[in-house]
Scaffold this motif. Structure first.
Motif, PDB file in Angstrom:
ATOM      1  N   HIS B 243      51.868 -15.319 -11.137  1.00  0.00           N
ATOM      2  CA  HIS B 243      52.975 -16.153 -10.676  1.00  0.00           C
ATOM      3  C   HIS B 243      53.243 -15.953  -9.189  1.00  0.00           C
ATOM      4  O   HIS B 243      54.060 -16.639  -8.609  1.00  0.00           O
ATOM      5  CB  HIS B 243      54.223 -15.835 -11.493  1.00  0.00           C
ATOM      6  CG  HIS B 243      53.981 -15.934 -12.970  1.00  0.00           C
ATOM      7  ND1 HIS B 243      53.762 -17.145 -13.586  1.00  0.00           N
ATOM      8  CD2 HIS B 243      53.850 -14.976 -13.925  1.00  0.00           C
ATOM      9  CE1 HIS B 243      53.540 -16.924 -14.884  1.00  0.00           C
ATOM     10  NE2 HIS B 243      53.582 -15.621 -15.109  1.00  0.00           N
ATOM     11  N   GLY B 244      52.547 -14.985  -8.582  1.00  0.00           N
ATOM     12  CA  GLY B 244      52.717 -14.749  -7.155  1.00  0.00           C
ATOM     13  C   GLY B 244      51.710 -15.560  -6.366  1.00  0.00           C
ATOM     14  O   GLY B 244      51.580 -16.768  -6.556  1.00  0.00           O
ATOM     15  N   GLU B 245      50.963 -14.858  -5.517  1.00  0.00           N
ATOM     16  CA  GLU B 245      50.005 -15.547  -4.661  1.00  0.00           C
ATOM     17  C   GLU B 245      48.730 -15.844  -5.451  1.00  0.00           C
ATOM     18  O   GLU B 245      48.104 -14.945  -6.002  1.00  0.00           O
ATOM     19  CB  GLU B 245      49.711 -14.661  -3.455  1.00  0.00           C
ATOM     20  CG  GLU B 245      49.353 -15.426  -2.219  1.00  0.00           C
ATOM     21  CD  GLU B 245      50.523 -16.141  -1.567  1.00  0.00           C
ATOM     22  OE1 GLU B 245      50.297 -16.732  -0.515  1.00  0.00           O
ATOM     23  OE2 GLU B 245      51.643 -16.147  -2.097  1.00  0.00           O
ATOM     24  N   LYS B 246      48.341 -17.119  -5.504  1.00  0.00           N
ATOM     25  CA  LYS B 246      47.225 -17.541  -6.353  1.00  0.00           C
ATOM     26  C   LYS B 246      45.860 -17.091  -5.812  1.00  0.00           C
ATOM     27  O   LYS B 246      45.050 -16.566  -6.557  1.00  0.00           O
ATOM     28  CB  LYS B 246      47.225 -19.068  -6.494  1.00  0.00           C
ATOM     29  CG  LYS B 246      48.347 -19.610  -7.370  1.00  0.00           C
ATOM     30  CD  LYS B 246      48.021 -19.514  -8.854  1.00  0.00           C
ATOM     31  CE  LYS B 246      49.076 -20.202  -9.696  1.00  0.00           C
ATOM     32  NZ  LYS B 246      50.453 -19.690  -9.468  1.00  0.00           N
ATOM     33  N   GLY B 247      45.618 -17.303  -4.523  1.00  0.00           N
ATOM     34  CA  GLY B 247      44.302 -17.023  -3.932  1.00  0.00           C
ATOM     35  C   GLY B 247      43.835 -15.606  -4.196  1.00  0.00           C
ATOM     36  O   GLY B 247      42.791 -15.383  -4.818  1.00  0.00           O
ATOM     37  N   PRO B 248      44.613 -14.604  -3.744  1.00  0.00           N
ATOM     38  CA  PRO B 248      44.212 -13.217  -3.981  1.00  0.00           C
ATOM     39  C   PRO B 248      44.072 -12.900  -5.467  1.00  0.00           C
ATOM     40  O   PRO B 248      43.201 -12.114  -5.858  1.00  0.00           O
ATOM     41  CB  PRO B 248      45.364 -12.404  -3.382  1.00  0.00           C
ATOM     42  CG  PRO B 248      46.014 -13.308  -2.425  1.00  0.00           C
ATOM     43  CD  PRO B 248      45.852 -14.696  -2.958  1.00  0.00           C
ATOM     44  N   ILE B 253      40.644 -11.492 -10.065  1.00  0.00           N
ATOM     45  CA  ILE B 253      40.154 -11.798 -11.408  1.00  0.00           C
ATOM     46  C   ILE B 253      38.640 -11.988 -11.389  1.00  0.00           C
ATOM     47  O   ILE B 253      37.919 -11.443 -12.223  1.00  0.00           O
ATOM     48  CB  ILE B 253      40.852 -13.075 -11.951  1.00  0.00           C
ATOM     49  CG1 ILE B 253      42.329 -12.785 -12.219  1.00  0.00           C
ATOM     50  CG2 ILE B 253      40.154 -13.591 -13.208  1.00  0.00           C
ATOM     51  CD1 ILE B 253      42.588 -11.872 -13.391  1.00  0.00           C
ATOM     52  N   PHE B 254      38.170 -12.744 -10.391  1.00  0.00           N
ATOM     53  CA  PHE B 254      36.732 -13.012 -10.279  1.00  0.00           C
ATOM     54  C   PHE B 254      35.949 -11.704 -10.196  1.00  0.00           C
ATOM     55  O   PHE B 254      35.004 -11.481 -10.964  1.00  0.00           O
ATOM     56  CB  PHE B 254      36.453 -13.881  -9.046  1.00  0.00           C
ATOM     57  CG  PHE B 254      34.986 -14.022  -8.729  1.00  0.00           C
ATOM     58  CD1 PHE B 254      34.193 -14.907  -9.462  1.00  0.00           C
ATOM     59  CD2 PHE B 254      34.397 -13.264  -7.732  1.00  0.00           C
ATOM     60  CE1 PHE B 254      32.846 -15.035  -9.180  1.00  0.00           C
ATOM     61  CE2 PHE B 254      33.045 -13.379  -7.448  1.00  0.00           C
ATOM     62  CZ  PHE B 254      32.271 -14.274  -8.175  1.00  0.00           C
ATOM     63  N   TYR B 255      36.350 -10.830  -9.285  1.00  0.00           N
ATOM     64  CA  TYR B 255      35.588  -9.604  -9.091  1.00  0.00           C
ATOM     65  C   TYR B 255      35.717  -8.648 -10.266  1.00  0.00           C
ATOM     66  O   TYR B 255      34.754  -7.978 -10.621  1.00  0.00           O
ATOM     67  CB  TYR B 255      35.979  -8.915  -7.783  1.00  0.00           C
ATOM     68  CG  TYR B 255      35.226  -9.486  -6.609  1.00  0.00           C
ATOM     69  CD1 TYR B 255      33.878  -9.204  -6.423  1.00  0.00           C
ATOM     70  CD2 TYR B 255      35.848 -10.324  -5.702  1.00  0.00           C
ATOM     71  CE1 TYR B 255      33.174  -9.734  -5.352  1.00  0.00           C
ATOM     72  CE2 TYR B 255      35.163 -10.858  -4.623  1.00  0.00           C
ATOM     73  CZ  TYR B 255      33.825 -10.559  -4.457  1.00  0.00           C
ATOM     74  OH  TYR B 255      33.139 -11.090  -3.403  1.00  0.00           O
TER      75      TYR B 255
END
Lengths: 227, 288
Positions: B243-248, B253-255
């Motif tokens: 719910h915070g900053e999406k990009g980071p 999650i990806f890594y």
């Protein structure tokens, strides 16, 4: 009779040693920032001479890695040996089928092992993994090194993301290199305690026949033709 | 004549000196005792002990007690009540008038005036009897200690809920590059005060605030001259969550997935490898 053949030239072995030293140094000076609250990191940063010296060491080995990469690009492009090695490392359709055939063999579904040339699919994957990792790390690292210049172009969120990618990619490379690669060349029961190829550059004919059958067959037929 | 004036001066100086020390030593007759407590109606018991060592080590070591405690003129003391919080800035203003003027424009004083008793006065950040210079590593306002000092209120879940303060200010700072550099002793790194100011702290909604959108480029520019209006268009205390900053969050999650899958493959690979090596060895021994 000579029982071993050259697998890595002196030039390649020196490149490999420079690569591994710079990778280790970049890891120990970089991962401590990623895991800065870990007591081991706190200890390491102190050993490394504090936060500022840590950064300096990181940048010095970054320069060494960049110079090595530039040399490597020239080497694979302009020398016969380098070029043939690049060709041997190029991924082909066979690598994918080899992977599935090896899998089928390992699961007992097939009685025949795939035969490999000089580099099998895992070795190719490791090489290109290092190439991709270096490209990502050098690019993101440059943005962070020259952060005051980056700020003139990029918004803060882009630099935040860059820092995050640099850190996580570092973790990933560390895991691949120090776990996966070290297993293959050290702990693997076939080579334990260590494959000596990275030091003397040679591989025994027996091992060559066993692990790189296609290369071995070519070598033998070349010898026959010479006779 | 000159000699007489000089003598008089020396005598006066000595007298002044001794008057001060006499004054403090008088206070210390009671307040120098560690066993000195006082019972207030609302507070159970308050220690009345003032450590002489703390006083002697502070920047105010040459000052007499009564210079701050102006209500005390003799013994017994007239008032039994402790100094009210709002009186402290006025007290310090006797000497620090310029700071007082700045402080009274701040959100902290503003809140106090509105009855928010949790809002800090001078002593909450600087201490009281043991005030130290900002260059002293023991000071609460020494750069390395500032995050902890501010966090004593701004990282409190209770206060945040009570006064609708944003949370995660400390953790987001500690995980930023500034926070890491400061933690490991790089005093050039920005601390809370570098961006938010010190005495004249204002909320970002205030156009005079150093962290108001219009002033951010200038605030960052104090250390990073290339920081542009484009650069500061982003969030600063970045909370990495769904719910915070999406990009980071996506990067993380990806890594984590990528690395987890890699390790899983690796473990399976090793298992299969070891099993096969054993099988081969068995076959070899059977053949021979």
């Amino acid at each position: 009779m000579n029982h071993s053949v050259e697998r890595l030239s002196r030039n390649q072995r020196i490149q490999h040693i420079i690569l591994l030293v710079s990778m280790i140094m970049l890891s120990v000076t970089g991962l401590v920032l990623k895991f800065h609250s870990n007591p081991f990191s706190v200890w390491l940063i102190r050993i490394e001479g504090g936060i500022w010296v840590r950064g300096l060491i990181h940048r010095i080995f970054a320069i060494i890695l960049i110079l090595l990469s530039l040399y490597h690009i020239l080497w694979v492009t302009f020398t016969d040996k380098g070029h043939s090695e690049l060709m041997a490392l190029t991924p082909r359709g066979k690598d994918f089928s080899d992977f599935f055939r090896k899998l089928a063999y390992n699961l007992g579904l097939s009685g025949r092992q795939p035969q490999f040339d000089k580099y099998d699919y895992l070795q190719k994957l490791q090489y290109w993994g290092v190439v991709a990792g270096t490209v990502v790390m050098v690019m993101t690292g440059m943005i962070l090194w020259f952060v005051n210049q980056s700020m003139a172009i990029l918004p803060k969120w882009a630099i935040d993301l860059t820092l995050l990618v640099h850190g996580w990619d570092g973790v990933m490379i560390f895991i691949v290199l120090f776990v996966f690669h070290l297993y293959n060349v050290h702990l693997n029961p076939e080579v334990f305690p260590m494959s000596r190829t990275w030091l003397d550059g040679s591989i025994s004919l027996e091992q060559l026949q066993h692990e790189h059958t296609l290369e071995y067959n070519r070598l033998m037929s070349d010898k026959k033709n010479e006779k | 004549m000159k000699k007489i004036i000089l003598m008089l001066g020396v005598v006066l100086f000595c007298f002044q000196k001794s008057a001060y020390s006499m004054d403090n030593s008088m206070c210390m007759q009671c307040h120098g005792s560690q066993a000195f407590y006082r019972t207030y109606p609302d507070v159970k018991q308050a220690g009345m002990y003032i450590s002489p060592a703390t006083l002697a080590g502070s920047v105010h070591k040459g000052i007499s007690c009564t210079q701050c405690h102006t209500g005390i003129t003799g013994y017994p003391h007239p008032s039994a009540a402790p100094i009210p919080k709002t009186a402290i800035p006025v007290m310090c203003a006797t000497c620090h008038r310029d700071v007082y003027d700045k402080y009274t424009r701040s959100i902290h004083w503003n809140a106090l005036e509105k009855g928010v008793t949790a809002a800090p006065v001078c002593s909450d950040c600087h201490g009281s009897h043991g005030i130290l210079k900002t260059t002293n590593p023991g000071a609460k306002v020494y750069p390395e200690n500032i995050p902890k000092t501010c966090a004593s209120c701004h990282d409190s879940v209770k206060l945040a809920a009570q006064y609708n303060l944003p949370l995660n200010r400390l953790t987001t700072y500690e995980n930023s590059f500034h926070g890491i550099a400061l933690k490991f002793g790089d005093l050039r790194a920005a601390n809370c005060a570098s961006c938010h100011g010190t005495h004249e702290i204002l909320p970002s909604s205030d156009p005079r605030s150093s962290i108001n959108k219009a002033n951010l480029a200038r605030t960052c520019g104090k250390c990073h001259p290339n920081a542009t209006a484009n650069f500061v268009k982003s969030r600063v205390h970045v909370v990495v969550s769904k719910h915070g900053e999406k990009g980071p969050y996506i990067v993380r999650i990806f890594y984590t997935w990528f690395i987890t899958i890699l390790i899983t493959i690796f473990v399976l690979y090793v298992a299969v490898d070891i099993i096969n090596t054993r099988r081969k060895k068995k076959n070899r021994s059977k053949q021979s």
